[in-house]
Design an enzyme around this catalytic site. Structure first.
Site, PDB file in Angstrom:
ATOM      1  N   CYS A  95     -10.421  10.167 -43.446  1.00 34.41           N
ATOM      2  CA  CYS A  95     -10.262  11.109 -42.318  1.00 34.41           C
ATOM      3  C   CYS A  95      -8.856  11.688 -42.249  1.00 34.41           C
ATOM      4  CB  CYS A  95     -10.614  10.433 -40.999  1.00 34.41           C
ATOM      5  SG  CYS A  95      -9.433   9.163 -40.497  1.00 34.41           S
TER       6      CYS A  95
ATOM      7  N   CYS B 132       0.842  -1.197   0.000  1.00 28.80           N
ATOM      8  CA  CYS B 132       0.000   0.000   0.000  1.00 28.80           C
ATOM      9  C   CYS B 132       0.878   1.247   0.000  1.00 28.80           C
ATOM     10  CB  CYS B 132      -0.934   0.002   1.210  1.00 28.80           C
ATOM     11  SG  CYS B 132      -2.426  -0.909   0.825  1.00 28.80           S
TER      12      CYS B 132
ATOM     13  N   CYS C 106       0.022   4.404 -37.658  1.00 32.22           N
ATOM     14  CA  CYS C 106      -1.150   4.669 -38.508  1.00 32.22           C
ATOM     15  C   CYS C 106      -2.287   3.710 -38.170  1.00 32.22           C
ATOM     16  CB  CYS C 106      -0.767   4.571 -39.984  1.00 32.22           C
ATOM     17  SG  CYS C 106      -0.039   2.982 -40.444  1.00 32.22           S
TER      18      CYS C 106
HETATM   19  C1  LIG Z   1     -10.319   0.927  -2.413  1.00 32.84           C
HETATM   20  C2  LIG Z   1      -9.191  -0.064  -2.455  1.00 32.84           C
HETATM   21  C3  LIG Z   1      -8.692  -0.583  -1.283  1.00 32.84           C
HETATM   22  C4  LIG Z   1      -7.650  -1.515  -1.306  1.00 32.84           C
HETATM   23  N1  LIG Z   1      -7.195  -2.041  -0.144  1.00 32.84           N
HETATM   24  C5  LIG Z   1      -6.200  -2.956  -0.161  1.00 32.84           C
HETATM   25  C6  LIG Z   1      -5.786  -3.581   1.041  1.00 32.84           C
HETATM   26  O1  LIG Z   1      -6.315  -3.348   2.127  1.00 32.84           O
HETATM   27  N2  LIG Z   1      -4.752  -4.462   0.962  1.00 32.84           N
HETATM   28  C7  LIG Z   1      -4.135  -4.774  -0.225  1.00 32.84           C
HETATM   29  O2  LIG Z   1      -3.209  -5.587  -0.236  1.00 32.84           O
HETATM   30  N3  LIG Z   1      -4.540  -4.211  -1.373  1.00 32.84           N
HETATM   31  C8  LIG Z   1      -5.556  -3.314  -1.368  1.00 32.84           C
HETATM   32  N4  LIG Z   1      -5.981  -2.780  -2.547  1.00 32.84           N
HETATM   33  C9  LIG Z   1      -5.286  -3.125  -3.810  1.00 32.84           C
HETATM   34  C10 LIG Z   1      -5.954  -4.299  -4.547  1.00 32.84           C
HETATM   35  O3  LIG Z   1      -5.927  -5.467  -3.778  1.00 32.84           O
HETATM   36  C11 LIG Z   1      -5.234  -4.587  -5.897  1.00 32.84           C
HETATM   37  O4  LIG Z   1      -3.892  -4.934  -5.653  1.00 32.84           O
HETATM   38  C12 LIG Z   1      -5.250  -3.393  -6.839  1.00 32.84           C
HETATM   39  O5  LIG Z   1      -6.472  -2.702  -6.758  1.00 32.84           O
HETATM   40  C13 LIG Z   1      -5.000  -3.810  -8.303  1.00 32.84           C
HETATM   41  O6  LIG Z   1      -6.008  -4.656  -8.795  1.00 32.84           O
HETATM   42  P1  LIG Z   1      -7.235  -4.106  -9.723  1.00 32.84           P
HETATM   43  O7  LIG Z   1      -6.628  -3.389 -10.885  1.00 32.84           O
HETATM   44  O8  LIG Z   1      -8.007  -5.347 -10.088  1.00 32.84           O
HETATM   45  O9  LIG Z   1      -8.032  -3.177  -8.869  1.00 32.84           O
HETATM   46  C14 LIG Z   1      -7.067  -1.885  -2.557  1.00 32.84           C
HETATM   47  C15 LIG Z   1      -7.589  -1.363  -3.739  1.00 32.84           C
HETATM   48  C16 LIG Z   1      -8.656  -0.473  -3.707  1.00 32.84           C
HETATM   49  C17 LIG Z   1      -9.222   0.049  -4.996  1.00 32.84           C
END
Ligand SMILES: Cc1cc2nc3c(=O)[nH]c(=O)nc-3n(C[C@H](O)[C@H](O)[C@H](O)COP(=O)(O)O)c2cc1C
Length: 416
Positions: free
Chosen positions: A347, A135, A384
């Site tokens: 176009c 995160c 293109c």
């Molecule tokens: C609102 C939100 C909260 C998330 N919370 C976590 C979390 O608590 N722990 C985690 O490992 N990943 C978290 N993620 C990341 C997702 O698990 C994932 O790795 C990321 O969204 C990419 O996948 P996607 O493109 O399918 O969304 C979160 C993503 C979103 C959108």
């Protein structure tokens, strides 16, 4: 019917589709509903010392009439008590013994905290843990999340803390916010990781309102960088999975995450080396029901290809993405554009793109609607065909010039 079940790092699942850790996996209610609807597994919303979140939390980029091409969030880990999460995880596992239940964890860098938590997770009956080293916001400023994933020594150390606390499979979830994803991946393997999952979200600022100067999302009058995900990030996820699948020093299963919305997206990840996949944004956008299209689509695809199981796909195209220096040079192989005059709407986008941003090899001829490519001059860049609004009107044709030579081969032959 093909066999959709997978065994990922010792964790069995009725299909390769898992919900990724996030808002979809915050409660037992949601995970049980998702399993009832057909999802094979779920990675619980990251559990740790409960946090206090902010409001608002999400922002999206719409593109060309499509909503949520990219999603950004500034949400932290679970804000629910650890006991509540663990009790519900145990209940889900009791009711769904054959589904994959993975607990995502984020804790401070203290071996005692890790061994206590690993024991408590093991007591729930969960199938494994996923370490959230990814995160990019909030928790990283507190010494957790992507700051761990960005320092290989920390990744190795904390993986080892988790491993020593229990015999559960440990999946390390990597951050894409690094220059070379192989370094933290190798470190996690050195720390004992049984598998890796990637990608977590990408550092991003979504944009500003140019009238109010407020960032998106904002909390009162301020914003913060957040994590980017959704369809827009799939190419980055695919690249990182392929980089690890081709790295001999990462000999562990990979779980592909990032922009997966359709069964085709999943097949791409599987072909490049993922043994299972996780979905977040697409299920937030359309609901758990997308699992029907994912499983049916994958099933039909395997049948059409004459493949008996998902495992028959895993890594089958990983050798097709590699070092640039192993690509054939343009005097050995090239593509050229062919404009099908009968489909051209006149176009001129291809002419403008080639003249200004390409290699000046498309001509407009008097009295002719369709521009014409000078094939000897065309370098086969594809521009293109990418800008042409009519599908199939500009086709790239392969020309094999016989001699097979890459830069690496040329270097050993002539020295440059
Ligand atoms: C609102 C939100 C909260 C998330 N919370 C976590 C979390 O608590 N722990 C985690 O490992 N990943 C978290 N993620 C990341 C997702 O698990 C994932 O790795 C990321 O969204 C990419 O996948 P996607 O493109 O399918 O969304 C979160 C993503 C979103 C959108």
């Amino acid at each position: 019917m093909a066999d959709l079940s997978v065994n990922f790092a010792g964790i069995s699942s009725p299909n390769p589709f898992w919900l990724a850790s996030g808002p979809l996996t915050n409660t037992g209610y949601q995970v049980m509903k998702a399993f009832d609807m057909g999802w094979g597994g779920a990675v619980w919303k990251t559990v740790g010392e409960p946090v206090i979140n902010v409001s608002s939390r999400l922002a999206a980029i719409d593109y060309g009439g499509r909503r949520m091409m990219g999603l950004n969030n500034i949400e932290l880990i679970s804000d629910r008590p650890i006991d509540d999460n663990l009790r519900e995880i145990a209940e889900v596992k009791r009711r769904f013994p054959h589904h994959a239940v993975i607990v995502s964890l984020m804790l401070a860098s203290d071996p005692t905290l890790w061994s206590d938590m690993m024991r408590r997770v093991e007591d729930t009956g969960a199938d494994g843990v996923e370490l959230n080293f990814g995160c990019p916001h909030g928790m990283s400023e507190r010494g957790m999340g992507s700051v761990v994933g960005q320092v290989p020594e920390y990744s190795q150390q904390i993986t080892a803390y988790a491993k020593s606390g229990s015999s559960l499979p440990v999946i390390v979830k990597l951050t894409p916010n690094v220059t070379d994803v192989r370094m933290p991946a190798r470190a996690a393997v050195a720390g004992g990781a049984d598998a890796l999952s990637l990608i977590n979200t990408i550092n991003s600022v979504m944009g500003l309102d140019v009238e109010t100067w407020l960032p998106d999302p904002h909390v009162a009058d301020r914003g913060s960088h957040g994590g980017y995900c959704g369809p827009a990030v799939k190419p980055i996820g695919l690249y990182m999975v392929s980089a690890l699948a081709n790295d001999r020093r990462v000999p562990v299963p990979l779980c592909g995450i990032g922009g997966i919305e359709t069964w085709r997206d999943a097949v791409e990840y599987l072909l490049l080396g993922a043994g299972a996949v996780q979905v977040c944004t697409a299920a937030m956008h359309y609901g758990f029901r997308i699992i029907d299209d994912l499983t049916e689509g994958l099933n039909d695809y395997l049948d059409r290809k004459g493949l008996a199981s998902v495992q028959d796909l895993v890594g089958k195209a990983k050798h097709r993405v590699g070092d640039w220096n192993d690509l054939r040079l343009s005097y050995s192989y090239k593509t050229v554009a062919e404009i099908h005059a009968d489909q051209c709407i006149g176009c001129n986008l291809c002419f403008v793109a080639c003249d200004d941003g390409g290699h000046q090899c498309i001509d407009r001829l008097p009295g002719q609607r369709a521009p014409v490519v000078r094939k000897d001059d065309c370098v086969g860049c594809n521009l293109c065909s990418l800008v042409c609004p009519v599908p199939g009107c500009i086709e790239m044709q392969d020309i094999d010039l016989g001699l097979v030579e890459t830069w690496r081969q040329r270097q050993s032959r002539v020295g440059f």
